[in-house]
Design an enzyme around this catalytic site. Structure first.
Site, PDB file in Angstrom:
ATOM      1  N   ASP A 165       0.844  -1.201   0.000  1.00 47.66           N
ATOM      2  CA  ASP A 165       0.000   0.000   0.000  1.00 47.66           C
ATOM      3  C   ASP A 165       0.881   1.254   0.000  1.00 47.66           C
ATOM      4  O   ASP A 165       2.107   1.163   0.065  1.00 47.66           O
ATOM      5  CB  ASP A 165      -0.963  -0.013   1.196  1.00 47.66           C
ATOM      6  CG  ASP A 165      -0.246   0.013   2.531  1.00 47.66           C
ATOM      7  OD1 ASP A 165       0.857  -0.553   2.619  1.00 47.66           O
ATOM      8  OD2 ASP A 165      -0.763   0.608   3.494  1.00 47.66           O
ATOM      9  N   HIS A 489       1.109  -8.879  -3.641  1.00 50.00           N
ATOM     10  CA  HIS A 489       0.178  -7.776  -3.405  1.00 50.00           C
ATOM     11  C   HIS A 489       1.034  -6.532  -3.183  1.00 50.00           C
ATOM     12  O   HIS A 489       1.467  -6.233  -2.058  1.00 50.00           O
ATOM     13  CB  HIS A 489      -0.688  -8.071  -2.175  1.00 50.00           C
ATOM     14  CG  HIS A 489      -1.693  -6.995  -1.887  1.00 50.00           C
ATOM     15  ND1 HIS A 489      -2.924  -6.924  -2.502  1.00 50.00           N
ATOM     16  CD2 HIS A 489      -1.641  -5.916  -1.069  1.00 50.00           C
ATOM     17  CE1 HIS A 489      -3.588  -5.871  -2.073  1.00 50.00           C
ATOM     18  NE2 HIS A 489      -2.817  -5.240  -1.197  1.00 50.00           N
ATOM     19  N   ASP A 531       0.236 -17.451  -4.721  1.00 46.99           N
ATOM     20  CA  ASP A 531       0.947 -16.378  -5.426  1.00 46.99           C
ATOM     21  C   ASP A 531       0.008 -15.633  -6.381  1.00 46.99           C
ATOM     22  O   ASP A 531       0.167 -15.686  -7.593  1.00 46.99           O
ATOM     23  CB  ASP A 531       2.148 -16.976  -6.179  1.00 46.99           C
ATOM     24  CG  ASP A 531       2.999 -15.903  -6.832  1.00 46.99           C
ATOM     25  OD1 ASP A 531       2.911 -14.727  -6.403  1.00 46.99           O
ATOM     26  OD2 ASP A 531       3.753 -16.232  -7.774  1.00 46.99           O
TER      27      ASP A 531
END
Ligand code: 9MR
Length: 562
Positions: A165, A489, A531
Site C-alpha cells: 500500500d 500484493h 501467489d
C-alpha cells in the site's frame, strides 16, 4: 496437482556456502533411498548420498525425506537429482553464495521510496516517476491541537511505502529502521563498502545508511515540534486502488499522536544519533537533531504513557474515517524498554536505566511490529563495552538470549524440513516469513555472544526456508530463485505492466488465517500460501519483513562460512 507432486525436491534455490551446511528436502513418497548431485552442464554425478528416513510434518500432511550434502564442498553449479523425478532447479555452491540476495533485499527499499523519481540507471526497467510528494499533508481531526488545528498543513515527504500500500506508518518504520541500523552496528566493516547502486552510492556514507536516511528524514517530520509527540501515520483516508504511486491525488493526513509511535521514534532516533555521529561531515547536524528529537519524544511519552492507537474508536469520533493499516498496539512495555535501552546506550544518562531495569526481566519474545523488546536486548549486548556500569544486567541478558536461542535448536530435528522455522505451527501467521528471518537474527546474536557455530548453522536453515526449502517450494523473494513470488500484493508490481515483479521484496508467506478471503489451494499452516496479488494476507510485501532478510543475508555474507 497435490502439493506433494509439485517440485518434489526442495532446496535453497540460490545455493550454499562452500564450507557451509547443505541440505535438500524431498517430498515423500520417494522411490529411492539415494540422491545425487549432478553438475548443471554435463549432468555428471559429483556426489551421491543417502536419504534419511521418512518424516511426517507437524505443520501439514506432507511427509519428507532429508538429504544432507554438507560434505560436498566443490564450487560450481549443480542440480539435485533422484531417478524418476524432475531435477531440482540449479543452484550454486560458492564462497559468497548469498551476495545477490543480500544486495537485492537492501535495494528493495530503494524501490519503496515515496517522493522521488526512480531513475532508470538505478531502477532499470522499474523506473517510475515520483510517488506521493507529501509536502501538503493535513492534520487529521484526531491529531488536532491548538497549534496545529484540524486541516492545518504540514510537510511530511520522503520515507518508504510501508508495503503493497501507499501509506507510511511510524510503528512499522520503527522496527524496520531498528533492524537495519542494528545490521549496520553488528556488521559495520562489511556494510562500509557495500554498494547497492542508488543515487547516493558515490557519497562517503555506506549505502545501507543512505537508504535508512531517506526514511529517517521522513520520520523526523512526523514529530510535532510543539510538544515532541509523534503522529501514528501519514496516510490516505482509504487504501488506493491497484495503481501506480501518486496517480491518485487524494488528501493525505497525519493521524493521532500515540505512545507506541512516539517511543519507537525515540528508539530509532537515539540509535541513529550514535550511528550518524561518524558521518557529521557528510550529513551535518543529523546526529544532533536525532538526539534532540529522541529526547523530546521521550518527554512526550512520559506525559502520555499509554495512548493506544485505536482506529475504531477514532472513527467513532472524528472524520474523515481512516481505514488504512492500523498497527494498533496496546502494550507499551516493550516500546518503553527499547526506547530506554537506545537512549541509555547513546547517552549513558542514568534516568533511562530506571526504565530499562523495570522491564529487563521480561520473558523474551520473537520481534514483530507490536513487540520490539528484543531490539533493546540486542542493543544492550552490542554496546556492553560502553555500558560497563551495567555489566551484571547485561550478563543476565546474554544468558537469557542464549537460553532463548537454545530453545530454537532443539525442535529442528523433529521438524520435517529441518529448519528452525516451523518448530511450531504458531510460526505461521501474517508475515510468517519475517518470523523465519527474525529467528535467524536471534541465533546470529547468540553466535555473536558465544561464537558457537551451531547458531549460525541453524540460522542459515531459515534462509534456506525463505529461498525454497519449504512446504510450498517457492522462494519468497521476488526476482530470486527458479520459482519465486511473481504476483505479490504490491501496487507498483501489479500496475506497472512489467511481467517481473519489483525485485528484492519478501512476500509475507504461509498464513492459514487467510484473512484476504482469496481462494487458497492449500490451507495447512505451512502450505497456506498463494501467489496471486489479491492474497494480501500471504502475498503482500512489507518493509518490516524485508529488513530482517537484509540483516540475515548480509550477516551471512559478512561471515561467509570459510
Ligand atoms: O503486518 C500486519 C499484520 O501483523 C496484521 O495482522 C495485519 C492486519 O492488521 O496488518 C499487517 O500490516 C499491514 C498494514 O496494516 C498495512 N500495510 C500492509 C501491512 C502488511 O500486510
Amino acid at each position: 496437482k497435490a502439493q506433494s507432486e509439485i517440485n518434489k525436491i526442495r532446496i535453497n534455490h540460490v545455493g550454499y556456502y562452500t564450507k557451509g551446511p547443505k541440505a535438500a528436502i524431498i517430498i515423500a513418497p520417494v522411490n529411492s533411498d539415494d540422491f545425487f548431485i549432478l553438475s548443471e552442464s554435463k549432468k555428471d554425478t559429483v556426489f551421491k548420498g543417502k536419504l534419511e528416513n521418512e518424516m511426517q510434518s507437524k505443520n501439514s500432511s506432507l511427509k519428507t525425506r532429508y538429504a544432507d550434502f554438507s560434505s560436498f564442498q566443490k564450487n560450481g553449479k549443480y542440480v539435485v537429482a533422484i531417478p524418476g523425478y524432475p531435477n531440482s532447479c540449479s543452484f550454486e555452491i560458492k564462497q559468497h553464495a548469498q551476495h545477490a540476495v543480500a544486495v537485492s533485499s537492501l535495494k528493495g527499499f530503494y524501490y519503496q521510496r515515496v517522493s522521488m523519481p526512480l531513475e532508470e540507471k538505478y531502477a532499470g526497467k522499474w523506473a517510475r516517476p515520483a510517488g506521493h510528494p507529501d509536502t501538503a499533508v493535513l492534520i487529521h481531526a484526531s491529531a488536532a491541537t491548538p497549534k496545529r488545528p484540524e486541516g492545518f498543513v504540514i510537510s511530511s515527504p520522503y520515507g518508504w511505502y510501508d508495503a503493497g500500500d501507499y501509506n507510511k506508518y511510524i510503528v512499522n518504520s520503527g522496527i524496520t529502521m531498528g533492524t537495519l541500523l542494528s545490521a549496520y552496528e553488528d556488521f559495520t566493516t562489511y556494510f562500509d563498502t557495500l554498494e547497492t547502486n542508488i543515487p547516493e552510492s558515490n557519497d562517503k556514507v555506506p549505502d545501507i545508511l543512505n537508504e535508512v536516511c531517506y526514511n529517517l528524514r521522513w520520520m523526523l517530520t512526523m514529530q510535532d515540534p510543539n510538544d515532541g509527540g509523534v503522529y501514528h501515520k501519514c496516510t490516505n483516508a482509504a487504501f488506493d486502488g491497484m495503481v501506480m504511486p501518486g496517480i491518485t491525488k487524494l488528501s493525505r493526513y497525519v493521524v493521532q499522536k500515540g505512545t507506541a509511535a512516539t517511543l519507537d521514534f525515540a528508539a530509532v532516533t537515539a540509535q541513529a544519533c550514535r550511528i550518524f555521529k561518524k558521518f557529521d561531515k557528510q550529513l551535518p547536524g543529523l546526529s544532533d537533531s536525532c538526539l534532540k528529537a529522541s529526547q523530546s519524544a521521550w518527554q512526550w511519552a512520559l506525559a502520555n504513557p499509554a495512548v493506544a492507537y485505536n482506529q475504531e474508536e477514532i472513527n467513532k469520533t472524528f472524520s474523515p474515517k481512516i481505514t488504512t493499516g492500523a498497527y494498533g498496539d496496546k502494550h507499551f512495555d516493550d516500546e518503553w524498554f527499547w526506547a530506554a535501552s537506545e537512549l541509555l546506550a547513546t547517552t549513558k544518562d542514568k534516568q533511562y536505566y530506571a526504565v530499562v531495569q523495570q522491564h529487563i526481566n521480561t520473558t523474551m519474545t520473537l520481534p514483530s511490529w507490536s513487540n520490539v523488546q528484543m531490539l533493546g536486548y540486542y542493543t544492550l549486548l552490542r554496546r556492553k563495552n560502553n555500558l560497563a556500569a551495567y555489566s551484571n544486567d547485561i550478563a543476565f541478558v546474554s544468558k537469557q538470549l542464549i537460553a532463548f536461542a537454545d530453545g530454537y535448536l532443539e525442535p529442528v530435528q523433529a521438524n520435517a524440513f529441518k529448519t528452525v522455522m516451523g518448530r511450531s505451527p504458531k510460526d505461521f501467521n501474517w508475515g510468517s516469513n519475517s518470523n523465519a528471518a527474525n529467528q535467524s537474527i536471534i541465533l546470529i546474536n547468540a553466535w555473536l555472544q558465544t561464537r558457537d557455530k551451531k547458531y549460525l548453522t541453524n540460522a542459515l536453515s531459515n534462509l534456506d526456508y525463505i529461498l525454497g526449502r519449504n512446504a510450498t517450494g517457492y522462494s519468497f523473494v521476488t526476482g530470486v530463485g527458479c520459482k519465486s513470488t511473481m504476483h505479490p500484493h504490491h501496487r507498483p508490481s501489479v500496475a506497472d505492466n512489467i511481467a517481473a515483479p519489483i525485485p528484492g521484496l519478501l512476500a509475507g508467506g504461509p498464513n492459514p488465517g487467510r484473512q484476504d478471503g482469496s481462494k487458497y489451494e492449500f490451507t495447512e499452516p505451512e502450505t497456506a500460501y498463494v501467489d496471486i496479488d489479491p492474497a494480501y494476507a500471504s502475498n503482500e510485501i512489507a518493509i518490516n519483513w524485508n529488513a530482517p532478510l537484509v540483516y540475515i543475508a548480509n550477516a551471512f555474507e559478512a561471515l561467509a562460512p570459510q
